[in-house]
Design a protein around this motif. Structure first.
Motif, PDB file in Angstrom:
ATOM      1  N   GLN A 164       0.817  -1.218   0.000  1.00 19.78           N
ATOM      2  CA  GLN A 164       0.000   0.000   0.000  1.00 19.78           C
ATOM      3  C   GLN A 164       0.847   1.263   0.000  1.00 19.78           C
ATOM      4  OE1 GLN A 164      -3.023  -0.892   2.900  1.00 19.78           O
ATOM      5  NE2 GLN A 164      -1.648  -0.732   4.631  1.00 19.78           N
ATOM      6  N   ASP A 165       0.200   2.378  -0.335  1.00 19.83           N
ATOM      7  CA  ASP A 165       0.895   3.660  -0.515  1.00 19.83           C
ATOM      8  C   ASP A 165      -0.110   4.768  -0.196  1.00 19.83           C
ATOM      9  OD1 ASP A 165       2.742   5.623  -1.274  1.00 19.83           O
ATOM     10  OD2 ASP A 165       3.337   4.551  -3.095  1.00 19.83           O
ATOM     11  N   ALA A 166       0.310   6.017  -0.342  1.00 22.10           N
ATOM     12  CA  ALA A 166      -0.555   7.189  -0.087  1.00 22.10           C
ATOM     13  C   ALA A 166      -1.175   7.125   1.302  1.00 22.10           C
ATOM     14  CB  ALA A 166      -1.637   7.297  -1.178  1.00 22.10           C
ATOM     15  N   LEU A 167      -0.402   6.676   2.274  1.00 25.19           N
ATOM     16  CA  LEU A 167      -0.929   6.454   3.621  1.00 25.19           C
ATOM     17  C   LEU A 167      -1.210   7.758   4.355  1.00 25.19           C
ATOM     18  CD1 LEU A 167       1.415   3.482   4.499  1.00 25.19           C
ATOM     19  CD2 LEU A 167      -1.039   3.354   4.037  1.00 25.19           C
ATOM     20  N   ASP A 168      -0.631   8.863   3.867  1.00 30.06           N
ATOM     21  CA  ASP A 168      -0.878  10.156   4.499  1.00 30.06           C
ATOM     22  C   ASP A 168      -2.127  10.829   3.922  1.00 30.06           C
ATOM     23  OD1 ASP A 168       0.241  10.426   2.017  1.00 30.06           O
ATOM     24  OD2 ASP A 168       1.476  12.162   2.526  1.00 30.06           O
ATOM     25  N   GLN A 169      -2.794  10.157   2.998  1.00 28.02           N
ATOM     26  CA  GLN A 169      -3.964  10.744   2.337  1.00 28.02           C
ATOM     27  C   GLN A 169      -5.253  10.157   2.916  1.00 28.02           C
ATOM     28  OE1 GLN A 169      -3.643  13.144  -0.161  1.00 28.02           O
ATOM     29  NE2 GLN A 169      -1.454  13.044   0.352  1.00 28.02           N
ATOM     30  N   ALA A 170      -6.193  11.030   3.282  1.00 32.84           N
ATOM     31  CA  ALA A 170      -7.467  10.549   3.815  1.00 32.84           C
ATOM     32  C   ALA A 170      -8.434  10.164   2.699  1.00 32.84           C
ATOM     33  CB  ALA A 170      -8.103  11.626   4.690  1.00 32.84           C
ATOM     34  N   PRO A 172      -9.731   8.328  -0.772  1.00 34.67           N
ATOM     35  CA  PRO A 172      -9.425   7.032  -1.382  1.00 34.67           C
ATOM     36  C   PRO A 172      -8.564   7.229  -2.625  1.00 34.67           C
ATOM     37  CG  PRO A 172     -11.793   7.317  -1.058  1.00 34.67           C
ATOM     38  CD  PRO A 172     -11.168   8.640  -0.809  1.00 34.67           C
ATOM     39  N   MET A 173      -7.403   6.619  -2.665  1.00 32.84           N
ATOM     40  CA  MET A 173      -6.555   6.736  -3.854  1.00 32.84           C
ATOM     41  C   MET A 173      -5.550   5.602  -3.888  1.00 32.84           C
ATOM     42  SD  MET A 173      -4.263  10.080  -2.934  1.00 32.84           S
ATOM     43  CE  MET A 173      -5.712  11.141  -2.726  1.00 32.84           C
ATOM     44  N   MET A 174      -5.017   5.397  -5.108  1.00 37.31           N
ATOM     45  CA  MET A 174      -3.890   4.473  -5.236  1.00 37.31           C
ATOM     46  C   MET A 174      -2.864   5.050  -6.191  1.00 37.31           C
ATOM     47  SD  MET A 174      -5.605   1.098  -6.935  1.00 37.31           S
ATOM     48  CE  MET A 174      -6.468   1.070  -8.500  1.00 37.31           C
ATOM     49  N   VAL A 175      -1.622   4.688  -5.939  1.00 38.05           N
ATOM     50  CA  VAL A 175      -0.478   5.235  -6.667  1.00 38.05           C
ATOM     51  C   VAL A 175      -0.113   4.280  -7.792  1.00 38.05           C
ATOM     52  CG1 VAL A 175       1.951   5.901  -6.463  1.00 38.05           C
ATOM     53  CG2 VAL A 175       0.346   6.372  -4.582  1.00 38.05           C
ATOM     54  N   PHE A 176       0.150   4.844  -8.976  1.00 38.46           N
ATOM     55  CA  PHE A 176       0.513   4.043 -10.149  1.00 38.46           C
ATOM     56  C   PHE A 176       2.026   4.020 -10.304  1.00 38.46           C
ATOM     57  CE2 PHE A 176       0.950   3.647 -14.891  1.00 38.46           C
ATOM     58  CZ  PHE A 176       0.483   2.355 -14.977  1.00 38.46           C
ATOM     59  N   TYR A 177       2.577   2.844 -10.556  1.00 38.90           N
ATOM     60  CA  TYR A 177       4.025   2.694 -10.734  1.00 38.90           C
ATOM     61  C   TYR A 177       4.316   2.281 -12.170  1.00 38.90           C
ATOM     62  CZ  TYR A 177       3.248   2.121  -5.733  1.00 38.90           C
ATOM     63  OH  TYR A 177       2.802   2.266  -4.454  1.00 38.90           O
ATOM     64  N   PRO A 178       4.645   3.266 -13.034  1.00 44.59           N
ATOM     65  CA  PRO A 178       4.931   2.895 -14.428  1.00 44.59           C
ATOM     66  C   PRO A 178       6.225   2.091 -14.533  1.00 44.59           C
ATOM     67  CG  PRO A 178       5.016   5.292 -14.103  1.00 44.59           C
ATOM     68  CD  PRO A 178       4.823   4.676 -12.757  1.00 44.59           C
ATOM     69  N   GLY A 179       6.259   1.206 -15.517  1.00 42.72           N
ATOM     70  CA  GLY A 179       7.470   0.416 -15.750  1.00 42.72           C
ATOM     71  C   GLY A 179       7.856  -0.348 -14.500  1.00 42.72           C
ATOM     72  N   PRO A 195      -8.321   3.880   2.698  1.00 47.17           N
ATOM     73  CA  PRO A 195      -9.631   4.382   2.270  1.00 47.17           C
ATOM     74  C   PRO A 195     -10.042   3.862   0.890  1.00 47.17           C
ATOM     75  CG  PRO A 195      -8.333   6.150   3.237  1.00 47.17           C
ATOM     76  CD  PRO A 195      -7.415   4.980   3.103  1.00 47.17           C
ATOM     77  N   LEU A 196      -9.054   3.699  -0.014  1.00 47.97           N
ATOM     78  CA  LEU A 196      -9.375   3.144  -1.345  1.00 47.97           C
ATOM     79  C   LEU A 196      -9.894   1.719  -1.196  1.00 47.97           C
ATOM     80  CD1 LEU A 196      -8.250   1.226  -3.875  1.00 47.97           C
ATOM     81  CD2 LEU A 196      -9.269   3.427  -4.473  1.00 47.97           C
ATOM     82  N   MET A 197      -9.201   0.914  -0.416  1.00 44.19           N
ATOM     83  CA  MET A 197      -9.635  -0.481  -0.260  1.00 44.19           C
ATOM     84  C   MET A 197     -11.017  -0.536   0.382  1.00 44.19           C
ATOM     85  SD  MET A 197      -7.299  -2.159  -1.717  1.00 44.19           S
ATOM     86  CE  MET A 197      -7.770  -3.835  -1.332  1.00 44.19           C
ATOM     87  N   PRO A 215       1.923  -8.060   9.908  1.00 46.41           N
ATOM     88  CA  PRO A 215       2.535  -8.354  11.217  1.00 46.41           C
ATOM     89  C   PRO A 215       4.047  -8.165  11.251  1.00 46.41           C
ATOM     90  CG  PRO A 215       1.952 -10.381  10.081  1.00 46.41           C
ATOM     91  CD  PRO A 215       1.363  -9.259   9.277  1.00 46.41           C
ATOM     92  N   VAL A 216       4.705  -8.209  10.104  1.00 47.50           N
ATOM     93  CA  VAL A 216       6.164  -8.054  10.065  1.00 47.50           C
ATOM     94  C   VAL A 216       6.553  -6.720   9.424  1.00 47.50           C
ATOM     95  CG1 VAL A 216       8.339  -9.035   9.200  1.00 47.50           C
ATOM     96  CG2 VAL A 216       6.442 -10.569   9.858  1.00 47.50           C
ATOM     97  N   LEU A 217       5.871  -6.348   8.359  1.00 47.90           N
ATOM     98  CA  LEU A 217       6.278  -5.183   7.560  1.00 47.90           C
ATOM     99  C   LEU A 217       5.529  -3.905   7.912  1.00 47.90           C
ATOM    100  CD1 LEU A 217       6.484  -7.153   4.193  1.00 47.90           C
ATOM    101  CD2 LEU A 217       8.401  -6.439   5.651  1.00 47.90           C
ATOM    102  N   GLY A 218       4.588  -3.990   8.845  1.00 44.10           N
ATOM    103  CA  GLY A 218       3.852  -2.792   9.259  1.00 44.10           C
ATOM    104  C   GLY A 218       2.954  -2.272   8.145  1.00 44.10           C
TER     105      GLY A 218
END
Ligand SMILES: C[S@@+](CC[C@H](N)C(=O)[O-])C[C@H]1O[C@@H](n2cnc3c(N)ncnc32)[C@H](O)[C@@H]1O
Length: 250
Positions: A164-170, A172-179, A195-197, A215-218
């Motif tokens: 997951q990403d964009a954890l500082d955003q309230a 709903p969104m997801m970040v795109f990783y090109p290439g 919020p996106l999920m 549980p391991v990676l937070g």
């Protein structure tokens, strides 16, 4: 060759020629050398399966790879487990189909195998009480289309584990990783935030959504348990902290 007739050393040699993502004990003292350690897998299994009561259920494992979660679901009392995968089972480097077959043979597990890409899931494969969608969401170019398919084969609860990403955003969104911009891996496409999920799962018809960090990676990775209406009473586990009720705050 019948693997059951192999000596421990011959089995170790066979294992050493294969690529392993999961560390699985095939016999006492014979463990597959997976990128995920036994401790890491044990922590994931404990966290993920704490959300459900598996006894007597039917389970679909999407993206099963070497089968650690299919095996764990069976050992935790699931009545039927269907392990599906396509990408790594057919990938020239990973060639994982013989690995999960070896796991079945050596452990005596009864889980079934089906070569199926998540983009090709249809209700023809059946509807399952519990669906495992672990480590797959962010590998999909069009995860929303696949989630619509996954919803069609979910009869009770969908368990998701994702980067997951964009954890500082309230919002709903997801970040795109090109290439190959996420971890140098061109199969990584999206990093959703909680919020996106939550809202994607609600739009798909799930009613109760529980969330906990890995549980391991937070919070780098999240675990979600999404229940259809009426399913939590039948299948729900105990949602003690660190589970957070996204739809039912406690
Ligand atoms: C990180 S592994 C997760 C394996 C297992 N479920 C676990 O959690 O340990 C990603 C899985 O997603 C599957 N997958 C499905 N579609 C994929 C795609 N387009 N690219 C890469 N992997 C994909 C792989 O075959 C693999 O089984």
């Amino acid at each position: 060759m019948d693997a059951a007739r192999l000596s421990d050393d011959a089995l170790r040699e066979r294992i050493a020629r294969m690529f392993w993502f999961h560390s699985i004990a095939l016999r006492p003292g014979v463990v597959t050398p997976g990128l995920k350690s036994r401790e890491h897998l044990a922590a994931e299994e404990e966290a993920i399966f704490s959300a459900v009561r598996l006894r007597g259920t039917s389970v679909l494992d999407i993206g099963a790879w070497n089968g650690a979660f299919s095996l764990a679901a069976e050992r935790r009392g699931a009545a039927r487990v269907l392990a599906t995968d396509h990408y790594v089972w057919n990938h020239p480097q990973f060639q994982a189909r013989p690995t999960i077959e070896l796991v079945r043979e050596e452990t005596g597990a009864r889980f079934e195998l089906l070569d199926l890409d998540p983009t090709a899931i249809t209700p023809e494969i059946g509807v399952f009480d519990v669906v495992l969608f672990l480590g797959v969401f962010y590998h999909l170019f069009d995860p929303i289309a696949v989630m619509q398919r996954v919803r069609q084969v979910t009869g009770g609860v969908l368990l998701i584990e994702t980067y997951q990403d964009a954890l500082d955003q309230a919002r709903p969104m997801m970040v795109f990783y090109p290439g190959a911009t996420l971890a140098g891996d061109a199969t990584n496409w999206w990093g959703p935030n909680p919020p996106l999920m939550l809202h994607l799962l609600l739009e798909l018809g799930f009613e109760r959504i529980e969330y906990r960090p890995h549980p391991v990676l937070g919070v780098e990775r999240g675990i979600y348990a999404a229940f259809l209406p009426g399913a939590v009473e039948r299948l729900g586990g105990l949602f003690d902290p660190p589970w957070i009720g996204l739809t039912h705050p406690r």
